[in-house]
Design a protein around this motif. Structure first.
Motif: not given
Length: 331
Positions: A137, A141-142, A155, A157-158, A207-208
């Motif tokens: 994850m 993520g960022d 990195q 791409t979510h 998470g978002r």
């Protein structure tokens, strides 16, 4: 409620792997023109009846020949891989096909001890599964400013990550990490009710996407639809035989349908019936009633259907009928 396809890329008796892959492409293209939302493929190894061992490769092949439908893994068996390599593979896919790639994760081996050795892995790798999921994850993520390793591509791409499972472990982990959860009720429904309760009760937005959506549950259902109940039950004989042979240690290609199921002994028949109890088999009217009952009982946010059917055109016809039924239920 969205509905999707889980394709095990079956290789029927009398057919080749190349034909099986071509059949999967044709099915995905048909689904792309209907209201199917996702098209998922699963990682299995050392099985001549399944053509999706190199799952990310096949995902890319299907995504290249469709235009709308999401394509993903249902799933990748993470103990067989390093989190970095999966982040790079799916980050690459997401870069080529933006907002169309899903990543479902499981901790089952996808094979036996010989497969582990061939993959240069060990059964103990599954013990690191929660930490490996978190690491993966992070790669997707960022990127933190002090990261020693960056997945590139990957990195930022979510890629949406799903937790797959057939036990309480997956339900608890999905709840803890705030991930959507897909239960393997199409072949291992024993813990379905308890796992679903645990997931919904223990879910923590982490998470978002999770914070926006809350718990998100996908129910997997065997669907074999045909013009009549008898025709659908005849088609299902392939799946019953394949499952019985697998449980007997004799896996092979997907058998042709037959009226003679005498090789399935009474103990095997009880095992098969229990394993395949989350199913809808029959004419459109019968399938509609059975799906409506399952939806009412489990209240899934999404449905993913699979159908092990020997003949490629009969398989496509089954999914066409299922789409009509599900559209009708939604309306």
């Amino acid at each position: 409620m969205r509905y999707s396809i889980l394709d095990l890329a079956p290789v029927p008796e009398g057919s080749t792997t190349a034909e099986a892959i071509a059949n999967s492409v044709a099915l995905a293209q048909m689904a792309d023109g209907l209201n199917y939302h996702r098209y998922w493929l699963a990682e299995h190894h050392n099985m001549i009846g399944i053509a999706s061992a190199a799952t990310s490769v096949l995902i890319g092949h299907i995504a290249a020949q469709t235009s709308r439908i999401r394509v993903g893994a249902g799933g990748i068996m993470l103990p067989n891989h390093s989190p970095l390599s999966i982040a790079e593979q799916f980050g690459t896919l997401a870069t080529i096909y933006p907002d169309r790639i899903d990543l479902g994760l499981g901790r089952a081996p996808g094979g036996d001890g010989a497969v582990f050795r061939a993959l240069r892995k060990s059964p103990q790798m599954a013990e690191n599964f929660p930490q490996d999921v978190i690491e993966l994850m992070q790669y997707l993520g960022d990127a933190p400013s002090d990261a020693a390793v960056i997945a590139h591509p990957g990195q930022g791409t979510h890629v949406p990550i799903w937790m797959l499972g057939s036990s309480l472990f997956g339900a608890q982990l999905a709840a803890m990490l705030g991930l959507p959860y897909a239960f393997a009720s199409h072949f291992a429904p024993g813990a379905l009710d308890e796992a679903l309760h645990v997931y919904r009760e223990q879910f923590e937005p982490a998470g978002r996407a999770a914070a926006e959506a809350g718990p998100h549950f996908m129910l997997a259902v065997n669907v074999i639809a045909a013009d009549t109940d008898d025709a659908a039950q005849y088609l299902q004989s392939s799946q019953k035989l394949a499952f019985a042979r697998l449980r007997s240690g004799k896996p092979g290609k997907l058998p042709a349908p037959t009226r003679d199921l005498s090789e399935i002994t009474p103990p095997l028949e009880r095992m098969v019936s229990q394993a395949l109890r989350v199913s809808a088999v029959g004419s459109p009217a019968t399938v509609r009633d059975q799906l409506a009952s399952l939806i009412s009982q489990y209240r899934p946010d999404e449905l993913i259907i699979t159908g092990q059917i020997h003949d490629a055109e009969a398989r496509r016809h089954s999914y066409r009928l299922a789409a009509e039924v599900l559209d009708d239920l939604a309306a």
